[in-house]
Each structure stands twice: as structure tokens, then as C-alpha cells.
Design a protein around this motif. Structure first.
Motif, PDB file in Angstrom:
ATOM      1  N   TYR A   1      22.122   8.179  66.143  1.00  0.00           N
ATOM      2  CA  TYR A   1      22.296   7.242  65.037  1.00  0.00           C
ATOM      3  C   TYR A   1      20.963   6.614  64.616  1.00  0.00           C
ATOM      4  O   TYR A   1      20.900   5.428  64.304  1.00  0.00           O
ATOM      5  CB  TYR A   1      23.310   6.162  65.428  1.00  0.00           C
TER       6      TYR A   1
ATOM      7  N   LYS B   1      32.703   4.720  59.199  1.00  0.00           N
ATOM      8  CA  LYS B   1      31.795   5.858  59.066  1.00  0.00           C
ATOM      9  C   LYS B   1      32.454   7.090  58.459  1.00  0.00           C
ATOM     10  O   LYS B   1      31.828   8.155  58.371  1.00  0.00           O
ATOM     11  CB  LYS B   1      31.194   6.219  60.424  1.00  0.00           C
TER      12      LYS B   1
ATOM     13  N   TYR C   1      23.657   4.978  50.481  1.00  0.00           N
ATOM     14  CA  TYR C   1      22.950   5.113  51.758  1.00  0.00           C
ATOM     15  C   TYR C   1      23.588   6.187  52.624  1.00  0.00           C
ATOM     16  O   TYR C   1      22.882   6.936  53.318  1.00  0.00           O
ATOM     17  CB  TYR C   1      22.944   3.777  52.500  1.00  0.00           C
TER      18      TYR C   1
ATOM     19  N   PRO D   1      22.028  -0.028  53.530  1.00  0.00           N
ATOM     20  CA  PRO D   1      23.121   0.219  54.482  1.00  0.00           C
ATOM     21  C   PRO D   1      24.449  -0.347  53.985  1.00  0.00           C
ATOM     22  O   PRO D   1      24.490  -1.385  53.330  1.00  0.00           O
ATOM     23  CB  PRO D   1      22.638  -0.484  55.750  1.00  0.00           C
TER      24      PRO D   1
ATOM     25  N   GLN E   1      16.466   1.588  63.895  1.00  0.00           N
ATOM     26  CA  GLN E   1      15.711   1.845  62.661  1.00  0.00           C
ATOM     27  C   GLN E   1      16.623   1.743  61.434  1.00  0.00           C
ATOM     28  O   GLN E   1      16.550   2.540  60.487  1.00  0.00           O
ATOM     29  CB  GLN E   1      15.018   3.211  62.738  1.00  0.00           C
ATOM     30  N   THR E   2      17.484   0.749  61.475  1.00  0.00           N
ATOM     31  CA  THR E   2      18.511   0.582  60.448  1.00  0.00           C
ATOM     32  C   THR E   2      17.890   0.456  59.062  1.00  0.00           C
ATOM     33  O   THR E   2      17.031  -0.398  58.820  1.00  0.00           O
ATOM     34  CB  THR E   2      19.351  -0.674  60.744  1.00  0.00           C
ATOM     35  N   GLY E   3      18.307   1.315  58.173  1.00  0.00           N
ATOM     36  CA  GLY E   3      17.847   1.262  56.796  1.00  0.00           C
ATOM     37  C   GLY E   3      16.498   1.901  56.546  1.00  0.00           C
ATOM     38  O   GLY E   3      16.094   2.077  55.386  1.00  0.00           O
TER      39      GLY E   3
ATOM     40  N   TRP F   1      20.733   4.049  61.725  1.00  0.00           N
ATOM     41  CA  TRP F   1      21.904   3.180  61.685  1.00  0.00           C
ATOM     42  C   TRP F   1      21.842   2.141  62.804  1.00  0.00           C
ATOM     43  O   TRP F   1      21.530   0.985  62.561  1.00  0.00           O
ATOM     44  CB  TRP F   1      23.211   3.972  61.739  1.00  0.00           C
ATOM     45  N   TYR F   2      22.098   2.529  64.044  1.00  0.00           N
ATOM     46  CA  TYR F   2      22.049   1.544  65.127  1.00  0.00           C
ATOM     47  C   TYR F   2      20.619   1.195  65.517  1.00  0.00           C
ATOM     48  O   TYR F   2      20.359   0.118  66.061  1.00  0.00           O
ATOM     49  CB  TYR F   2      22.810   2.049  66.348  1.00  0.00           C
TER      50      TYR F   2
ATOM     51  N   ALA G   1      26.903   6.733  59.125  1.00  0.00           N
ATOM     52  CA  ALA G   1      26.606   5.342  58.790  1.00  0.00           C
ATOM     53  C   ALA G   1      27.867   4.690  58.237  1.00  0.00           C
ATOM     54  O   ALA G   1      28.554   5.278  57.383  1.00  0.00           O
ATOM     55  CB  ALA G   1      25.476   5.272  57.762  1.00  0.00           C
TER      56      ALA G   1
END
Length: 596
Positions: A470, A570, A527, A522, A476-478, A473-474, A509
Motif C-alpha cells: 500500500y 477500497k 486518486y 486521496p 507515503q499517502t498521496g 496509501w498507508y 486506495a
């Protein structure tokens, strides 16, 4: 365990419908013998179905303990001289079955069938009272595991480590069926082919082998006999064989007949497909041809029904899989209904078949949040009792699905804690057991991103690597640019270290349907599309990648939490199966990937 069927010597009665229902508030039903009379109260419940989303009383949804189901059953009068069985296709997570006042079966494990011979307790032509107590509790020795929390005010809460709602009930059909005293008890079929000739090995277990004569006939789809053999074990050849292939699920019938003294005692038909599965280098081969997995991790999850099986919902889901160009699925994170597996066999849908061993990880909760105190592999968490239950879950899964051509890979766990020393002594015996039970299929497990390349202690034991990642997402979100570099770096490390075929079994995501932005923010549909595109670019650049299963097919319900507003979002489809923008992006991607 063979699934019951109607034949010249067998008969089935479906017991689905509306049953009487009661909640065992005081945990007294077993000690007070509720099976001995009508259940208290005035509630009804559907079978199949989950009980949690049906009633206006929130206490029923949150109850931790037993739910009771009951109905009257009439035994067909023509069943004199036959053995009579009751079969429960699933009771989540523990089922206790009573015929009138007598306990006839107990089973732990919420996603597998169990049955009892009740011949001496019932009379053809007469009624009996069938009661089933279903316990939804999860403890450390369960698969999946959990913990019961006792609050100061006396309430009990269920804690569990997996990220889907702990629905409870009789989620699949209940049957009454008859079978002869001398009967086929089990059958195992394996296949191979050379040129246009199919090779089929079989073995049959019979309840009474004294003077038993076993005859085997193989019929093609048109009903024409193409091979025959005698004996309870042997092999046959099928000239001009039609192979079972992805997207073209051709099935043969093996008609097994048992006779004594020239009299037919039992006839059982086992469907099978002729196909091979192999791992060679970095390739996954079906019938000797490289196969690339496109599809999803899925859930048996629908509004109102919860995990209850519905043929209409099943057909809709498979039509959407066909529309989106998915050729495969993973039964995340538990064995699916036999009706779903039958559909996959008939239609050529490739299946990664997974046990219910999800949540074997005390370092995380549901894969996303901080964990509880203590390590995973210690007494009271994942220990010897858990491993014993896990072994039984593997035996049951292989025993149920070993003859299915759609099943090409066993997945024995999802996201366990494998970056610690305790993982190897736990998993090595499980891998050995799976291979012993079925040498014909590869074995894998699904690796969590907290056990990356170089840190996982067990991946060398398995034939295929399956990764849930991920980046973007979980972590390095965005930031998809940084996530792309991180993802590619790790996948290349796996390739260099193991050089094994690798499937991305989860990537996705959370996406709110209808939410858009001119930026790739996000939770927007924009996204989700950009996130998927990034992963696909990386897959195409890394040699070992042989499959992509998006998480998830559709939005699904989870336990409540700040990271889960009305469930996990998701899905490529909403929970009521409307496509998000990501679904159309996947449809185009997979059409190009599969050359359609």
C-alpha cells in the motif's frame, strides 16, 4: 468431504428458509437445554444469512456468544433403510447441532461444512426438531484468532485482528440427505495430459470394502462415455481430451458405482477438469502456458445479507468480473461457499484458495493500526493451540476443494507476522502438511508490508510469492511519485532474492464514490485511478510479476474505527455494485494485458 448430491441412490432436502431464532443473552442455552423445546421469544432469522444487520436492537448486532436457530424437519417417508444425515455448510464460527434433545455434531471454524449421521434418531415419514447453536466468539486458538474483553459493567466485547466485520449466523445452506449404507465416502482425482490424450488418476474410499466392486465411468459434457476402469484406485486415458482452461471451464463427470454381489449400492458423480498447474522459474503455468492473474481479493459481503450466500448476488458478481476482464480471484480471507466454487469450476475462473488464517499478527490490527502488547508467537496469542487449529483448517480446505480444477494455488494465511523468529517454526510444518495433502498444487501465503524483502523469515518455504502493498496509501499517502520508487525498489529486491513468480494480491486506495478533484487527492475517484495506474507501470517493469489482484472487488463492512467510516472503501465497485472510475480503468488495463 464430498458434497451431497441427488443420484440414483441418494436424495437431498434443502432446509433453507425462515427459522426460529433466539439470542442467548445469559450464555445459558446449552446448560438449560434450549434444544428440548421451542426457542424463547418471537424472533425469526433467514438461513442462509447473517444476523447482525437484520434487527432494530443494536444489542443483537453486538452480542458476543451464542445465537440459536431452530425448525421442524420432516424426513421423507421413502428413506427407510437409508442412512440419514444433516449437513451444515457453515456456522460462523462454531456450531453445535441437536436432533430433538440429542447433540449430534460440534464443529469449530466458520467457513467449512460439517455433518452428522442421524439415522438412529429420526424416522422416515415423521418430524423432528432441528436446533443449531452458533457461537460467534473468537479466541487465540481460533482461525481467525481474537480476544474476548470483559468490561467493568459486565458487557463482553469481541476484539479481532482482521479488517472485515465479524458477521455471524448460518451463512450457507443446511441440508437433510440420504445415502446408502455402502457408499462412496471420498474420491480424489488428479490429471495430466500429453498431446490430445488426458491422463486421469483416481482413488475412491468406500464405507464397506467387503466384496465391494467399484466401477468408474468418465462422461464428457454431452454425456458420452469416453473412458472406464475397475477398482477403487487406478487411472484412465481420455483420447481427444478437452482441457479445462481459464475462461473455458470444461468439466467431465466421473461416475463412481459401488456394487456388492452384482447389486448396485451407490452411484456418485464427481466432476473434474483435465488441466495441469506448475511453477517454472518466474512463471506460473496452467496447461504449460504462462498465466497472468487479473482480478481481485473479494469478500462474501452484501448489504442486509452480510456473509449469507445468495445465488442472485453471486451471478451479479461474476458478471461484473467478466465485464471488467478479471480472470481470477482470491478467496480472501476464508474458504468461499461451495456454490461459488462450483461456478468457478464451470466457467473457468481461476482461484487462489485461502484458509481463514487472517489476523495472525499481534503487531497490527486489521493491517492498518497499532497493535496490542506482546509478540505474535507467544502463549495466549498465536501458539501451539492456534497451530493445531490451523492444521485442521488446511486439512478441511484441501479435503473439500482438492478435485476442483479452478483451484490452482493454496494460500495458507493472510498477512501473518513473518518478520520475527517465531514465524518459521510455526509455518514450516503447515507448508509440509499442505504439500503432503496435495502435491499437485503450489503453496503460498500472503505477505504483509511490515515483512518486506530481506525481513521475511519464511518466504523461501513457498512456491509463489504473494504480496500486499500500500505504498501511496498507508505509507507515503498521496505522494505517488515517491510511492512508485518505493514499490519498484522493493519488488526488484524480491525478484533478486527469490526469482519466484510474484502476485500483488492486494493494492488499493479507499475511494468515496462520487468524490472528485482536479488534483489527485486521496479518497477521490481520480486518486484511485492514478494510484492503480502507478502500480501497473511498476508491474510492467519488474520481471517476476505474474499477477495483479486489486483490493477490493467491492466496498465491504468492517468493525467501527476512525479509519473505517461505514466500512472499507477500497472497492472498484461500491457495496451495492456500482462501478467507480477505477473499475473502468481496470477494465481497459486488463483488456490490454490479456490481449482482448
Amino acid at each position: 468431504m464430498l458434497r451431497p448430491q441427488n443420484s440414483a441412490t441418494r436424495e437431498m432436502v434443502n432446509l433453507d428458509g425462515t427459522w426460529r431464532f433466539a439470542v442467548d443473552w445469559g450464555h445459558e442455552g446449552l446448560s438449560d437445554n434450549w434444544q428440548s423445546g421451542p426457542l424463547p421469544g418471537r424472533l425469526d432469522a433467514p438461513v442462509p444469512g447473517s444476523v447482525n444487520d437484520l434487527y432494530h436492537d443494536e444489542k443483537i448486532r453486538d452480542h458476543v456468544g451464542y445465537y440459536w436457530f431452530q425448525r421442524e424437519v420432516q424426513v421423507p417417508r421413502g428413506w427407510n433403510g437409508e442412512r440419514i444425515f444433516v449437513r451444515v455448510e457453515s456456522a460462523t464460527h462454531e456450531g453445535t447441532v441437536f436432533v430433538n434433545d440429542t447433540k449430534v455434531a460440534e464443529h469449530t471454524g466458520g467457513y467449512m461444512p460439517f455433518e452428522a449421521d442421524i439415522t438412529g434418531l429420526v424416522t422416515p415419514g415423521e418430524n423432528f426438531r432441528l436446533s443449531i447453536a452458533v457461537n460467534n466468539e473468537l479466541v487465540n486458538s481460533s482461525i481467525p484468532p481474537g480476544e474476548i474483553i470483559e468490561l467493568e459493567d459486565g458487557r463482553r466485547q469481541q476484539e479481532y485482528k482482521h479488517d472485515f466485520y465479524n458477521y455471524s449466523g448460518l451463512h450457507r445452506s443446511v441440508w437433510l440427505y440420504s445415502a446408502p449404507e455402502v457408499r462412496v465416502e471420498d474420491a480424489t482425482i488428479t490429471t495430466d495430459f500429453a498431446g490430445d490424450t488426458g491422463h486421469v488418476n483416481y482413488s475412491v474410499s468406500v464405507t464397506d470394502t467387503a466384496d465391494a466392486d467399484v466401477q468408474v465411468r468418465v462422461l464428457d459434457k454431452a454425456g458420452s462415455q469416453v473412458a472406464e476402469a475397475s477398482g477403487d484406485a487406478g487411472s484412465v486415458e481420455i483420447p481427444g481430451v478437452t482441457l479445462w482452461q481459464p475462461g473455458a471451464g470444461y468439466l467431465y463427470d466421473m461416475v463412481i458405482e459401488v456394487s456388492q454381489g452384482g447389486d448396485l449400492k451407490d452411484s456418485f458423480t464427481q466432476k473434474f477438469g483435465v488441466r495441469t498447474v506448475a511453477v517454472e522459474g518466474k512463471q506460473f503455468l496452467i496447461n504449460g502456458e504462462p498465466f497472468y492473474f487479473t482480478g481481485f481479493g473479494m469478500h462474501e459481503d452484501h448489504e442486509t445479507l452480510g456473509k449469507g450466500h445468495s445465488d442472485a448476488h453471486m451471478i451479479q458478481d461474476f458478471q461484473l468480473l467478466e465485464w471488467i476482464n478479471a480472470n481470477s480471484l482470491r478467496t480472501s480471507h476464508y474458504p468461499y461457499s461451495e456454490d461459488i466454487m462450483d461456478y468457478c469450476d464451470r466457467h473457468g475462473v481461476v482461484v487462489i484458495d485461502e484458509t481463514a488464517a487472517v489476523g495472525l499478527n499481534w503487531a497490527i490490527a486489521g493491517g492498518i493500526m497499532g497493535g496490542t502488547a506482546g509478540g505474535t508467537y507467544e502463549k495466549g496469542h498465536v501458539d501451539d493451540s492456534t497451530q493445531a487449529t490451523h492444521k485442521e483448517a488446511i486439512r478441511e480446505l484441501v479435503g473439500r476443494d482438492k478435485n476442483r480444477p479452478s483451484v490452482v494455488l493454496w494460500s495458507i494465511a493472510n498477512e501473518p507476522d513473518t518478520a520475527v523468529d517465531g514465524a518459521r517454526p510455526y509455518f514450516e510444518p503447515l507448508v509440509e502438511l499442505t504439500r503432503e495433502l496435495d502435491p499437485s498444487r503450489p503453496v503460498g501465503f500472503v505477505n504483509v508490508m511490515f515483512a518486506p524483502a530481506g525481513a521475511c523469515t519464511v518466504s523461501d518455504l513457498f512456491d509463489v510469492l504473494m504480496l500486499n502493498r500500500y505504498y501511496g496509501w498507508y505509507v507515503q499517502t498521496g505522494d505517488l511519485r515517491t510511492a512508485e520508487a518505493s514499490l519498484e525498489k522493493e519488488l526488484r529486491q524480491w525478484d533478486e532474492q527469490y526469482a519466484k513468480p510474484t502476485i500483488m494480491t492486494e493494492y488499493g486506495a479507499d475511494t468515496v464514490a462520487g468524490m472528485h478533484s482536479i488534483y489527485d487527492q486521496p479518497f477521490t475517484e481520480d486518486y484511485q485511478v492514478a494510484f492503480l495506474d502507478m502500480y501497473h507501470r511498476v508491474f510492467d517493469r519488474v520481471e517476476c510479476m505474474i499477477g495483479e489482484h486489486v483490493w477490493n472487488f467491492a466496498d465491504f463492512q468492517t468493525k467501527y474505527g476512525y479509519a473505517r467510516v461505514d466500512g472499507n472503501k477500497k472497492g472498484a465497485f461500491t457495496r451495492d455494485r456500482r462501478p467507480k472510475a477505477g473499475a473502468r480503468a481496470l477494465k481497459q488495463r486488463w483488456a490490454e494485458k490479456l490481449g482482448r
